[in-house]
Every structure is written in C-alpha cells, then in structure tokens.
Design a protein around this motif. Structure first.
Motif, PDB file in Angstrom:
ATOM      1  N   THR A  28       0.845  -1.200   0.000  1.00  0.00           N
ATOM      2  CA  THR A  28       0.000   0.000   0.000  1.00  0.00           C
ATOM      3  C   THR A  28       0.881   1.252   0.000  1.00  0.00           C
ATOM      4  O   THR A  28       1.938   1.268   0.633  1.00  0.00           O
ATOM      5  CB  THR A  28      -0.944   0.016   1.227  1.00  0.00           C
ATOM      6  OG1 THR A  28      -1.824   1.123   1.119  1.00  0.00           O
ATOM      7  CG2 THR A  28      -0.185   0.096   2.527  1.00  0.00           C
ATOM      8  N   ALA A  30       2.257   4.777   1.228  1.00  0.00           N
ATOM      9  CA  ALA A  30       2.374   5.158   2.637  1.00  0.00           C
ATOM     10  C   ALA A  30       3.219   6.412   2.798  1.00  0.00           C
ATOM     11  O   ALA A  30       3.993   6.781   1.926  1.00  0.00           O
ATOM     12  CB  ALA A  30       2.998   4.012   3.433  1.00  0.00           C
ATOM     13  N   HIS A  31       3.063   7.021   3.974  1.00  0.00           N
ATOM     14  CA  HIS A  31       3.921   8.130   4.394  1.00  0.00           C
ATOM     15  C   HIS A  31       5.202   7.541   4.962  1.00  0.00           C
ATOM     16  O   HIS A  31       5.231   6.389   5.417  1.00  0.00           O
ATOM     17  CB  HIS A  31       3.235   8.948   5.498  1.00  0.00           C
ATOM     18  CG  HIS A  31       1.911   9.496   5.120  1.00  0.00           C
ATOM     19  ND1 HIS A  31       1.756  10.554   4.258  1.00  0.00           N
ATOM     20  CD2 HIS A  31       0.660   9.125   5.490  1.00  0.00           C
ATOM     21  CE1 HIS A  31       0.484  10.817   4.109  1.00  0.00           C
ATOM     22  NE2 HIS A  31      -0.209   9.961   4.840  1.00  0.00           N
ATOM     23  N   TYR A  33       6.638   8.137   7.769  1.00  0.00           N
ATOM     24  CA  TYR A  33       6.486   7.757   9.178  1.00  0.00           C
ATOM     25  C   TYR A  33       5.806   6.399   9.299  1.00  0.00           C
ATOM     26  O   TYR A  33       6.179   5.579  10.135  1.00  0.00           O
ATOM     27  CB  TYR A  33       5.696   8.834   9.937  1.00  0.00           C
ATOM     28  CG  TYR A  33       5.561   8.522  11.404  1.00  0.00           C
ATOM     29  CD1 TYR A  33       6.625   8.749  12.275  1.00  0.00           C
ATOM     30  CD2 TYR A  33       4.390   7.975  11.918  1.00  0.00           C
ATOM     31  CE1 TYR A  33       6.516   8.446  13.627  1.00  0.00           C
ATOM     32  CE2 TYR A  33       4.272   7.674  13.263  1.00  0.00           C
ATOM     33  CZ  TYR A  33       5.330   7.911  14.116  1.00  0.00           C
ATOM     34  OH  TYR A  33       5.221   7.604  15.450  1.00  0.00           O
ATOM     35  N   ASP A  34       4.796   6.150   8.466  1.00  0.00           N
ATOM     36  CA  ASP A  34       4.114   4.847   8.479  1.00  0.00           C
ATOM     37  C   ASP A  34       5.097   3.737   8.125  1.00  0.00           C
ATOM     38  O   ASP A  34       5.073   2.656   8.718  1.00  0.00           O
ATOM     39  CB  ASP A  34       2.949   4.833   7.492  1.00  0.00           C
ATOM     40  CG  ASP A  34       1.857   5.839   7.855  1.00  0.00           C
ATOM     41  OD1 ASP A  34       1.725   6.161   9.051  1.00  0.00           O
ATOM     42  OD2 ASP A  34       1.158   6.304   6.928  1.00  0.00           O
ATOM     43  N   LEU A  35       5.949   3.993   7.140  1.00  0.00           N
ATOM     44  CA  LEU A  35       6.945   2.997   6.738  1.00  0.00           C
ATOM     45  C   LEU A  35       7.910   2.717   7.884  1.00  0.00           C
ATOM     46  O   LEU A  35       8.276   1.571   8.140  1.00  0.00           O
ATOM     47  CB  LEU A  35       7.698   3.471   5.496  1.00  0.00           C
ATOM     48  CG  LEU A  35       6.858   3.592   4.231  1.00  0.00           C
ATOM     49  CD1 LEU A  35       7.628   4.343   3.150  1.00  0.00           C
ATOM     50  CD2 LEU A  35       6.417   2.222   3.742  1.00  0.00           C
ATOM     51  N   GLU A  37       7.297   2.882  11.029  1.00  0.00           N
ATOM     52  CA  GLU A  37       6.616   2.065  12.035  1.00  0.00           C
ATOM     53  C   GLU A  37       6.488   0.606  11.591  1.00  0.00           C
ATOM     54  O   GLU A  37       6.542  -0.296  12.409  1.00  0.00           O
ATOM     55  CB  GLU A  37       5.226   2.635  12.315  1.00  0.00           C
ATOM     56  CG  GLU A  37       5.238   3.904  13.124  1.00  0.00           C
ATOM     57  CD  GLU A  37       3.842   4.366  13.490  1.00  0.00           C
ATOM     58  OE1 GLU A  37       2.874   4.037  12.765  1.00  0.00           O
ATOM     59  OE2 GLU A  37       3.711   5.055  14.511  1.00  0.00           O
ATOM     60  N   GLN A  38       6.324   0.358  10.300  1.00  0.00           N
ATOM     61  CA  GLN A  38       6.092  -0.994   9.787  1.00  0.00           C
ATOM     62  C   GLN A  38       7.376  -1.777   9.525  1.00  0.00           C
ATOM     63  O   GLN A  38       7.355  -3.010   9.488  1.00  0.00           O
ATOM     64  CB  GLN A  38       5.314  -0.931   8.472  1.00  0.00           C
ATOM     65  CG  GLN A  38       3.929  -0.371   8.614  1.00  0.00           C
ATOM     66  CD  GLN A  38       3.263  -0.215   7.249  1.00  0.00           C
ATOM     67  OE1 GLN A  38       3.500  -1.001   6.342  1.00  0.00           O
ATOM     68  NE2 GLN A  38       2.450   0.813   7.110  1.00  0.00           N
ATOM     69  N   ARG A  78       2.242  16.100   4.314  1.00  0.00           N
ATOM     70  CA  ARG A  78       3.122  14.930   4.449  1.00  0.00           C
ATOM     71  C   ARG A  78       3.369  14.340   3.066  1.00  0.00           C
ATOM     72  O   ARG A  78       2.470  14.293   2.235  1.00  0.00           O
ATOM     73  CB  ARG A  78       2.493  13.872   5.355  1.00  0.00           C
ATOM     74  CG  ARG A  78       2.264  14.385   6.752  1.00  0.00           C
ATOM     75  CD  ARG A  78       1.899  13.326   7.742  1.00  0.00           C
ATOM     76  NE  ARG A  78       0.919  12.352   7.290  1.00  0.00           N
ATOM     77  CZ  ARG A  78       0.597  11.266   7.976  1.00  0.00           C
ATOM     78  NH1 ARG A  78       1.155  11.024   9.141  1.00  0.00           N
ATOM     79  NH2 ARG A  78      -0.297  10.425   7.519  1.00  0.00           N
ATOM     80  N   SER A  80       3.823  11.361   0.613  1.00  0.00           N
ATOM     81  CA  SER A  80       3.409   9.971   0.481  1.00  0.00           C
ATOM     82  C   SER A  80       4.195   9.324  -0.643  1.00  0.00           C
ATOM     83  O   SER A  80       4.609   9.995  -1.596  1.00  0.00           O
ATOM     84  CB  SER A  80       1.913   9.882   0.169  1.00  0.00           C
ATOM     85  OG  SER A  80       1.159  10.320   1.267  1.00  0.00           O
TER      86      SER A  80
END
Length: 158
Positions: A28, A30-31, A33-35, A37-38, A78, A80
């Motif tokens: 998916t 993503a931003h 920051y999301d990456l 975290e994952q 942000r 993406s």
C-alpha cells in the motif's frame, strides 16, 4: 574462540532496507512515518529515520518509487510514496534473491545440525531459528507469489 580478524556476520542482506521499502509500498502507498513504524516487522528493528528518508529519496531518483505531498487540515503536509512499475520489477528481483538465500541458509543449517548434535542446535535461540524457517517464508513465500506473477515464481525458488 574467534579466528584472527574474523567476526561471524549475522543479520540481513546488504540493501535489505531498500527491499523492505519496496515490499511495504507494494502492499500500500504510505507516508515515511508509516513505513518507519512498519519496517520492524521485516526484521529492521532499529532504522534511523534520516536513513529511511534518504533511502526513499534515492529510490525516487532511481525511478523505483514516486512521491507526492498530501495536505491536511489537521497538520502539516506529508509526503506519500508509492511503487512505480520499475520498483515492482525490482521487488520481484529481490524476492528471487531472498528465496535463493533462504535455500542456501537452509542447506547450511541442515548440514550444521547433523554435525552439531542436540547440544548446539538451540545455541542461537529462537530469534535466529526463523531466518531460514517459517518466519522467513512469510517474507517471500506463497503470499507474495501472486504479486510477482508467474514470470517471477521460478527465480531462485528452492
């Protein structure tokens, strides 16, 4: 116990951060920051945020990902990221490389287990037992064969 000038080199392949980002972005967009975290779920528990953003910028310059700014009323804009077609090709190549690496690691560990005996088989502990076992298969196993398609399923398959 250590040979002169030699350290056991454990861990993940070189450029594994890049391969992991390709996989996450294939799942998916993503931003950053999301990456961040994952990424721990793929074995990269301590990633420098600056290094992650630098990797994304280089990947964008290489044509593997593209980015855009998302504006929000709740905070600052942000950036993406999403995978490009070329990034998808590199993802498939990485999956083949990792499958081949899994095959070599499995062969090594099977041979090691025959000479080490039960006393040494658990020496590395549970954290290392998944490197060439079921935990590793989730990274490049059946769940991702559909992403790669038939053209890539045979690349370095065990």
């Amino acid at each position: 116990m250590r040979a002169r000038g030699e350290e056991p080199q454990g861990g993940l392949p070189r450029n594994y951060l890049r391969a992991s980002l390709l996989l996450l972005l294939a799942e998916t967009p993503a931003h950053g920051y999301d990456l961040l975290e994952q990424i721990g779920g793929l074995g990269l528990s301590t990633v420098d945020p600056g290094g992650l953003y630098r990797a994304l910028r280089v990947m964008e310059q290489d044509g593997l990902v593209e980015s855009w700014w998302e504006h929000s009323n709740a905070g600052p804009a942000r950036r993406s990221y999403r995978l490009t077609d070329e990034g998808s090709e590199w993802l498939h190549a990485w999956a083949g490389t990792l499958r081949e690496g899994r095959r070599f690691l499995s062969a090594y560990l099977e041979r090691y287990d025959t000479i080490a005996g039960p006393a040494y088989q658990g020496i590395a502990g549970p954290a290392y037992q998944g490197i060439a076992g079921p935990a590793y298969k989730n990274i490049a196993g059946p769940a991702y064969k559909n992403i790669a398609g038939p053209a890539y399923q045979g690349i370095a398959a065990p």
